[in-house]
Motif scaffolding. Structure first.
Motif, PDB file in Angstrom:
ATOM      1  N   VAL A   1       0.782  -1.369   0.083  1.00 34.71           N
ATOM      2  CA  VAL A   1      -0.157   0.048  -0.022  1.00 34.71           C
ATOM      3  C   VAL A   1       0.878   1.363   0.060  1.00 34.71           C
ATOM      4  N   ALA A   2       0.792   2.150  -1.115  1.00 33.18           N
ATOM      5  CA  ALA A   2       1.411   3.217  -1.266  1.00 33.18           C
ATOM      6  C   ALA A   2       0.477   4.423  -0.864  1.00 33.18           C
ATOM      7  N   MET A   3       0.853   5.416   0.222  1.00 32.90           N
ATOM      8  CA  MET A   3       0.105   6.576   0.525  1.00 32.90           C
ATOM      9  C   MET A   3       0.594   7.841  -0.389  1.00 32.90           C
ATOM     10  N   LEU A   4      -0.043   8.116  -1.243  1.00 33.69           N
ATOM     11  CA  LEU A   4       0.383   9.063  -2.138  1.00 33.69           C
ATOM     12  C   LEU A   4       0.397  10.705  -1.748  1.00 33.69           C
ATOM     13  N   ALA A   5       1.228  11.329  -2.327  1.00 30.41           N
ATOM     14  CA  ALA A   5       1.277  12.764  -1.962  1.00 30.41           C
ATOM     15  C   ALA A   5       2.196  13.559  -2.990  1.00 30.41           C
ATOM     16  N   PHE A   6       2.234  14.758  -3.004  1.00 32.33           N
ATOM     17  CA  PHE A   6       3.281  15.451  -3.984  1.00 32.33           C
ATOM     18  C   PHE A   6       4.773  15.658  -3.521  1.00 32.33           C
ATOM     19  N   SER A   7       4.969  14.748  -2.403  1.00 33.03           N
ATOM     20  CA  SER A   7       6.335  14.583  -1.749  1.00 33.03           C
ATOM     21  C   SER A   7       6.679  13.193  -1.795  1.00 33.03           C
ATOM     22  N   THR A   8       7.924  13.078  -1.933  1.00 32.25           N
ATOM     23  CA  THR A   8       8.493  11.417  -1.496  1.00 32.25           C
ATOM     24  C   THR A   8       9.498  11.488  -0.393  1.00 32.25           C
ATOM     25  N   LYS A   9       9.128  10.952   0.557  1.00 33.23           N
ATOM     26  CA  LYS A   9       9.859  10.895   2.198  1.00 33.23           C
ATOM     27  C   LYS A   9      10.589  12.183   2.235  1.00 33.23           C
ATOM     28  N   GLY A  10       9.791  13.193   2.328  1.00 32.31           N
ATOM     29  CA  GLY A  10      10.336  14.460   2.945  1.00 32.31           C
ATOM     30  C   GLY A  10      10.885  15.394   1.846  1.00 32.31           C
ATOM     31  N   SER A  11      10.825  15.264   0.682  1.00 36.46           N
ATOM     32  CA  SER A  11      11.255  15.983  -0.349  1.00 36.46           C
ATOM     33  C   SER A  11      10.593  17.501  -0.460  1.00 36.46           C
ATOM     34  N   ALA A  12       9.519  17.368   0.200  1.00 35.89           N
ATOM     35  CA  ALA A  12       8.684  18.758   0.311  1.00 35.89           C
ATOM     36  C   ALA A  12       7.896  18.641   1.996  1.00 35.89           C
ATOM     37  N   GLU A  13       7.680  19.963   2.155  1.00 43.49           N
ATOM     38  CA  GLU A  13       6.918  19.939   3.343  1.00 43.49           C
ATOM     39  C   GLU A  13       5.652  20.759   3.339  1.00 43.49           C
ATOM     40  N   HIS A  14       4.530  20.364   3.849  1.00 45.52           N
ATOM     41  CA  HIS A  14       3.334  20.968   3.954  1.00 45.52           C
ATOM     42  C   HIS A  14       2.496  20.358   5.092  1.00 45.52           C
ATOM     43  N   GLU A  15       1.332  21.009   5.486  1.00 41.21           N
ATOM     44  CA  GLU A  15       0.594  20.546   6.382  1.00 41.21           C
ATOM     45  C   GLU A  15      -0.269  19.379   5.923  1.00 41.21           C
ATOM     46  N   THR A  16      -0.523  19.407   4.626  1.00 42.87           N
ATOM     47  CA  THR A  16      -1.562  18.213   3.906  1.00 42.87           C
ATOM     48  C   THR A  16      -0.509  16.814   3.966  1.00 42.87           C
ATOM     49  N   ILE A  17       0.941  17.132   3.933  1.00 46.49           N
ATOM     50  CA  ILE A  17       1.941  15.943   3.881  1.00 46.49           C
ATOM     51  C   ILE A  17       1.812  15.190   5.086  1.00 46.49           C
ATOM     52  N   ASP A  18       1.954  16.117   6.082  1.00 45.11           N
ATOM     53  CA  ASP A  18       1.833  15.852   7.572  1.00 45.11           C
ATOM     54  C   ASP A  18       0.766  14.853   7.914  1.00 45.11           C
ATOM     55  N   VAL A  19      -0.459  15.054   7.223  1.00 44.87           N
ATOM     56  CA  VAL A  19      -1.549  14.151   7.479  1.00 44.87           C
ATOM     57  C   VAL A  19      -1.357  12.989   7.024  1.00 44.87           C
ATOM     58  N   VAL A  20      -0.648  12.902   5.514  1.00 53.10           N
ATOM     59  CA  VAL A  20      -0.340  11.478   5.217  1.00 53.10           C
ATOM     60  C   VAL A  20       0.617  10.796   5.962  1.00 53.10           C
ATOM     61  N   ARG A  21       1.539  11.529   6.428  1.00 53.97           N
ATOM     62  CA  ARG A  21       2.665  10.807   7.214  1.00 53.97           C
ATOM     63  C   ARG A  21       2.199  10.180   8.594  1.00 53.97           C
ATOM     64  N   GLU A  22       1.161  11.075   9.051  1.00 53.42           N
ATOM     65  CA  GLU A  22       0.597  10.418  10.350  1.00 53.42           C
ATOM     66  C   GLU A  22      -0.261   9.256   9.948  1.00 53.42           C
ATOM     67  N   ALA A  23      -0.796   9.208   8.860  1.00 56.44           N
ATOM     68  CA  ALA A  23      -1.633   8.064   8.491  1.00 56.44           C
ATOM     69  C   ALA A  23      -1.008   6.841   8.332  1.00 56.44           C
ATOM     70  N   VAL A  24       0.297   7.103   7.942  1.00 52.93           N
ATOM     71  CA  VAL A  24       1.129   5.839   7.642  1.00 52.93           C
ATOM     72  C   VAL A  24       1.620   5.267   8.942  1.00 52.93           C
ATOM     73  N   ARG A  25       1.757   6.219  10.040  1.00 52.62           N
ATOM     74  CA  ARG A  25       2.324   5.822  11.330  1.00 52.62           C
ATOM     75  C   ARG A  25       1.094   5.164  11.993  1.00 52.62           C
ATOM     76  N   ARG A  26      -0.137   5.647  11.726  1.00 50.41           N
ATOM     77  CA  ARG A  26      -1.192   4.895  12.266  1.00 50.41           C
ATOM     78  C   ARG A  26      -1.363   3.371  11.771  1.00 50.41           C
ATOM     79  N   VAL A  27      -1.231   3.159  10.319  1.00 49.97           N
ATOM     80  CA  VAL A  27      -1.403   1.932   9.779  1.00 49.97           C
ATOM     81  C   VAL A  27      -0.437   0.930  10.529  1.00 49.97           C
ATOM     82  N   HIS A  28       0.830   1.511  10.747  1.00 47.77           N
ATOM     83  CA  HIS A  28       1.707   0.471  11.338  1.00 47.77           C
ATOM     84  C   HIS A  28       1.611   0.326  12.630  1.00 47.77           C
ATOM     85  N   GLU A  29       0.941   1.067  13.219  1.00 49.49           N
ATOM     86  CA  GLU A  29       0.538   0.964  14.788  1.00 49.49           C
ATOM     87  C   GLU A  29      -0.516   0.041  14.820  1.00 49.49           C
ATOM     88  N   LEU A  30      -1.712   0.139  14.031  1.00 54.06           N
ATOM     89  CA  LEU A  30      -3.225  -0.642  14.157  1.00 54.06           C
ATOM     90  C   LEU A  30      -2.702  -2.026  13.216  1.00 54.06           C
TER      91      LEU A  30
END
Length: 331
Positions: A205-234
């Protein structure tokens, strides 16, 4: 019927199920139910008065052999359903409330599934998607770890070669407009479970964004990163990575260039999770229009029991394919 739908029908036949059809006054629903029986996929449970259903079927030249019925116009039937609901230990609705709400056919279909009188529910030819989703959320409920319902489509893209050949899972393309991190995590989990059960894939499963692993910063990218963390946790069993740009998700050379460190997903994703419905709706139409892809679904997901939502313009063959995938998920 194309090869994909034929395969789904064959798989559905292996373990037939009871399918609730709330929209029994729709001729195409009756034709679909007839094909469910003819293909040995299961038993249609038509919600409504048997005499009315059979009169419409006779008028349309549809055989009702193999049909079962639940007459929700009969108060005694609705009370029996409500009492069964209470006996099963469900306390979110009173007996009177269940009896009253099940006057509505789609609500009744969901109660039949909740009470084990049907294995799954197929609606949407006459009810809007929003009504089907609301009824399923209200009376069937969401699966554990899922914050909101979603949809997944299977795209068959000519010329694409990935882990599943020319096929990719795409979500969410139809339901949740602006998911937060919890919603996105639930969409990823539901999508992984859907492709594993429906397609037999090992989900990546790939969580898509306009950034790859920190290549850009934006509050909407933070949402995607947090979602990945939650999937790993759950669900640590699910291979999930992000944030990833589309090329880094599905093209090995791009992943090798853009992704530092190990990833079980980058360049090999078979499920793509869009960050919002704008991206999902645009993305699936791009692959259909310019990539000449066939897109199957969408499959409603995230509920504790399987539910499907027909497109109101869907022909009977497409509806049968939807029911086949529904039965496979119920297996």
């Amino acid at each position: 019927m194309n090869e994909f739908l034929s395969q789904m029908v064959e798989r559905a036949k292996r373990s037939p199920k009871r399918v609730a059809f709330p929209e029994s006054s729709c001729a195409d629903i009756l034709r679909c139910a007839e094909q469910v029986v003819a293909n040995g996929m299961g038993t249609p449970v038509l919600v409504g008065a048997q005499a009315s259903v059979e009169a419409l079927a006779a008028e349309q030249g549809v055989s009702t052999a193999g049909f079962d019925y639940f007459d929700n116009t009969d108060e005694a039937n609705r009370m029996a359903l409500a009492e069964k609901y209470a006996e099963m230990g469900f306390s979110d609705y009173s007996t009177k409330a269940v009896a009253r709400k099940s006057k509505d056919p789609v609500n009744c279909g969901m109660f039949l599934v909740k009470c084990g009188l049907a294995d799954c529910c197929a609606a949407g030819k006459e009810y809007p998607t929003g009504d089907v989703v609301f009824s399923a959320m209200s009376f069937i409920g969401l699966a554990e770890g899922v914050a909101s319902p979603s949809s997944l489509g299977i795209a068959d893209i000519p010329g694409f070669e990935g882990p599943q050949g020319s096929m990719l899972g795409l979500a969410d393309c139809a339901i949740t407009a602006q998911p937060d991190a919890s919603d996105l995590a639930g969409i990823a989990i539901s999508s992984a479970d859907t492709v594993a059960g429906l397609m037999g894939w090992e989900p990546r499963v790939a969580m898509l964004a306009f950034s790859t692993k920190g290549s850009a910063e934006h509050e909407t990218i933070d949402v995607v990163r947090e979602a990945v963390r939650r999937v790993h946790e759950l669900r640590p069993d699910i291979k999930c990575d992000g944030e990833l740009q589309l090329d880094a998700a599905i093209i090995p050379a791009a992943a090798a260039h853009k992704v530092k460190g190990e990833s079980e997903v980058a360049g090999r994703a078979n499920v793509l999770i869009f960050p919002n419905l704008h991206a999902g709706n645009i993305g699936v139409k791009l692959v259909q229009i310019f990539g000449h892809a066939n897109a199957y679904g969408p499959v409603l997901q995230g509920f504790s029991k399987p539910v499907c939502d027909f497109s109101r313009s869907a022909p009977v063959e497409e509806m049968l394919g939807n029911v086949a995938t529904l039965i496979i998920r119920a297996q």
